[in-house]
Design a protein around this motif. Structure first.
Motif, PDB file in Angstrom:
ATOM      1  N   GLU A   5       0.833  -1.208   0.000  1.00 24.28           N
ATOM      2  CA  GLU A   5       0.000   0.000   0.000  1.00 24.28           C
ATOM      3  C   GLU A   5       0.865   1.255   0.000  1.00 24.28           C
ATOM      4  OE1 GLU A   5      -2.196  -0.804   3.556  1.00 24.28           O
ATOM      5  OE2 GLU A   5      -3.867  -1.710   2.468  1.00 24.28           O
ATOM      6  N   ALA A   6       1.946   1.228   0.770  1.00 26.52           N
ATOM      7  CA  ALA A   6       2.868   2.367   0.812  1.00 26.52           C
ATOM      8  C   ALA A   6       3.533   2.564  -0.548  1.00 26.52           C
ATOM      9  CB  ALA A   6       3.923   2.155   1.897  1.00 26.52           C
ATOM     10  N   ILE A   7       3.879   1.474  -1.219  1.00 24.47           N
ATOM     11  CA  ILE A   7       4.497   1.562  -2.545  1.00 24.47           C
ATOM     12  C   ILE A   7       3.524   2.173  -3.543  1.00 24.47           C
ATOM     13  CG2 ILE A   7       5.342   0.175  -4.501  1.00 24.47           C
ATOM     14  CD1 ILE A   7       6.635  -1.678  -2.335  1.00 24.47           C
ATOM     15  N   ILE A   8       2.282   1.728  -3.523  1.00 23.13           N
ATOM     16  CA  ILE A   8       1.264   2.269  -4.426  1.00 23.13           C
ATOM     17  C   ILE A   8       1.074   3.763  -4.178  1.00 23.13           C
ATOM     18  CG2 ILE A   8      -1.209   2.247  -4.978  1.00 23.13           C
ATOM     19  CD1 ILE A   8      -1.096  -0.825  -4.333  1.00 23.13           C
ATOM     20  N   GLU A   9       0.939   4.148  -2.912  1.00 23.09           N
ATOM     21  CA  GLU A   9       0.778   5.569  -2.575  1.00 23.09           C
ATOM     22  C   GLU A   9       1.962   6.396  -3.060  1.00 23.09           C
ATOM     23  OE1 GLU A   9      -0.170   6.644   1.424  1.00 23.09           O
ATOM     24  OE2 GLU A   9      -1.938   5.343   1.481  1.00 23.09           O
ATOM     25  N   ARG A  10       3.157   5.864  -2.862  1.00 22.40           N
ATOM     26  CA  ARG A  10       4.358   6.593  -3.276  1.00 22.40           C
ATOM     27  C   ARG A  10       4.412   6.742  -4.792  1.00 22.40           C
ATOM     28  NH1 ARG A  10       7.730  10.620  -2.047  1.00 22.40           N
ATOM     29  NH2 ARG A  10       9.906  10.107  -2.443  1.00 22.40           N
ATOM     30  N   LYS A  48       8.359  -6.708  -7.289  1.00 26.05           N
ATOM     31  CA  LYS A  48       9.797  -6.911  -7.448  1.00 26.05           C
ATOM     32  C   LYS A  48      10.520  -5.563  -7.392  1.00 26.05           C
ATOM     33  CE  LYS A  48       9.345 -10.936 -10.432  1.00 26.05           C
ATOM     34  NZ  LYS A  48       9.600 -11.464 -11.769  1.00 26.05           N
ATOM     35  N   VAL A  49      11.750  -5.603  -6.922  1.00 23.41           N
ATOM     36  CA  VAL A  49      12.580  -4.398  -6.893  1.00 23.41           C
ATOM     37  C   VAL A  49      12.760  -3.884  -8.319  1.00 23.41           C
ATOM     38  CG1 VAL A  49      14.865  -3.483  -6.342  1.00 23.41           C
ATOM     39  CG2 VAL A  49      13.741  -5.050  -4.766  1.00 23.41           C
ATOM     40  N   SER A  50      12.870  -4.785  -9.275  1.00 20.42           N
ATOM     41  CA  SER A  50      13.044  -4.367 -10.675  1.00 20.42           C
ATOM     42  C   SER A  50      11.833  -3.576 -11.179  1.00 20.42           C
ATOM     43  CB  SER A  50      13.316  -5.570 -11.577  1.00 20.42           C
ATOM     44  OG  SER A  50      12.231  -6.479 -11.551  1.00 20.42           O
ATOM     45  N   THR A  51      10.647  -3.901 -10.683  1.00 24.48           N
ATOM     46  CA  THR A  51       9.442  -3.143 -11.054  1.00 24.48           C
ATOM     47  C   THR A  51       9.530  -1.723 -10.515  1.00 24.48           C
ATOM     48  OG1 THR A  51       8.083  -5.152 -11.076  1.00 24.48           O
ATOM     49  CG2 THR A  51       6.920  -3.046 -10.811  1.00 24.48           C
ATOM     50  N   ILE A  52       9.930  -1.602  -9.262  1.00 24.95           N
ATOM     51  CA  ILE A  52      10.065  -0.270  -8.661  1.00 24.95           C
ATOM     52  C   ILE A  52      11.168   0.508  -9.368  1.00 24.95           C
ATOM     53  CG2 ILE A  52      10.578   0.995  -6.531  1.00 24.95           C
ATOM     54  CD1 ILE A  52       9.354  -1.479  -5.045  1.00 24.95           C
ATOM     55  N   LYS A  54      12.164   0.226 -12.526  1.00 26.18           N
ATOM     56  CA  LYS A  54      11.666   0.673 -13.836  1.00 26.18           C
ATOM     57  C   LYS A  54      10.703   1.845 -13.676  1.00 26.18           C
ATOM     58  CE  LYS A  54      12.253  -3.665 -16.301  1.00 26.18           C
ATOM     59  NZ  LYS A  54      11.576  -4.799 -16.952  1.00 26.18           N
ATOM     60  N   PHE A  55       9.891   1.798 -12.631  1.00 25.07           N
ATOM     61  CA  PHE A  55       8.995   2.925 -12.356  1.00 25.07           C
ATOM     62  C   PHE A  55       9.821   4.180 -12.106  1.00 25.07           C
ATOM     63  CE2 PHE A  55       6.246   5.660  -9.875  1.00 25.07           C
ATOM     64  CZ  PHE A  55       5.048   5.563 -10.554  1.00 25.07           C
ATOM     65  N   CYS A  56      10.865   4.038 -11.307  1.00 26.97           N
ATOM     66  CA  CYS A  56      11.758   5.169 -11.024  1.00 26.97           C
ATOM     67  C   CYS A  56      12.426   5.668 -12.299  1.00 26.97           C
ATOM     68  CB  CYS A  56      12.809   4.779  -9.992  1.00 26.97           C
ATOM     69  SG  CYS A  56      12.136   4.555  -8.335  1.00 26.97           S
ATOM     70  N   LEU A  61      14.347   9.152 -11.721  1.00 22.41           N
ATOM     71  CA  LEU A  61      14.517   9.240 -10.280  1.00 22.41           C
ATOM     72  C   LEU A  61      15.295   8.008  -9.821  1.00 22.41           C
ATOM     73  CD1 LEU A  61      13.085  10.754  -7.740  1.00 22.41           C
ATOM     74  CD2 LEU A  61      11.521   8.821  -7.826  1.00 22.41           C
ATOM     75  N   ASP A  62      16.188   8.171  -8.851  1.00 19.64           N
ATOM     76  CA  ASP A  62      16.875   6.973  -8.368  1.00 19.64           C
ATOM     77  C   ASP A  62      16.036   6.305  -7.287  1.00 19.64           C
ATOM     78  OD1 ASP A  62      17.789   7.857  -5.681  1.00 19.64           O
ATOM     79  OD2 ASP A  62      19.083   9.208  -6.823  1.00 19.64           O
ATOM     80  N   ILE A  63      16.250   5.022  -7.126  1.00 22.66           N
ATOM     81  CA  ILE A  63      15.402   4.218  -6.240  1.00 22.66           C
ATOM     82  C   ILE A  63      15.530   4.647  -4.776  1.00 22.66           C
ATOM     83  CG2 ILE A  63      17.016   2.313  -5.873  1.00 22.66           C
ATOM     84  CD1 ILE A  63      14.488   0.453  -6.363  1.00 22.66           C
ATOM     85  N   SER A  64      16.681   5.161  -4.395  1.00 21.84           N
ATOM     86  CA  SER A  64      16.824   5.611  -3.002  1.00 21.84           C
ATOM     87  C   SER A  64      15.890   6.788  -2.713  1.00 21.84           C
ATOM     88  CB  SER A  64      18.274   5.968  -2.685  1.00 21.84           C
ATOM     89  OG  SER A  64      18.714   7.049  -3.474  1.00 21.84           O
TER      90      SER A  64
END
Length: 74
Positions: A5-10, A48-52, A54-56, A61-64
């Motif tokens: 849920e936090a990932i979706i909101e972000r 997956k981290v790879s999904t996040i 690619k979104f970044c 934007l960097d993942i951090s």
């Protein structure tokens, strides 16, 4: 709040900050629409981290930076 849920909101928050739709971000980042649909609908609980990443990428934007918010510090 659960992690997914936090990932979706972000994701929504960052796209809105850049005046982009989620669809625009995933196209630019090279993500599959089905992958994001599964996440946004709650059918995927552990993206997956790879999904996040690619979104970044779609936001230049960097993942951090993605995880640098109070949502993920608890």
């Amino acid at each position: 709040m659960e992690l997914n849920e936090a990932i979706i909101e972000r994701m929504k928050e960052l796209a809105a900050e850049r005046n982009m739709t989620i669809h625009q971000v995933i196209q630019k980042g090279g993500l599959n629409q089905a992958t994001i649909s599964e996440l946004m609908s709650g059918r995927t609980k552990h993206p997956k981290v790879s999904t996040i990443q690619k979104f970044c990428n779609g936001l230049d934007l960097d993942i951090s930076t993605f995880f640098n918010t109070a949502k993920f510090k608890k």
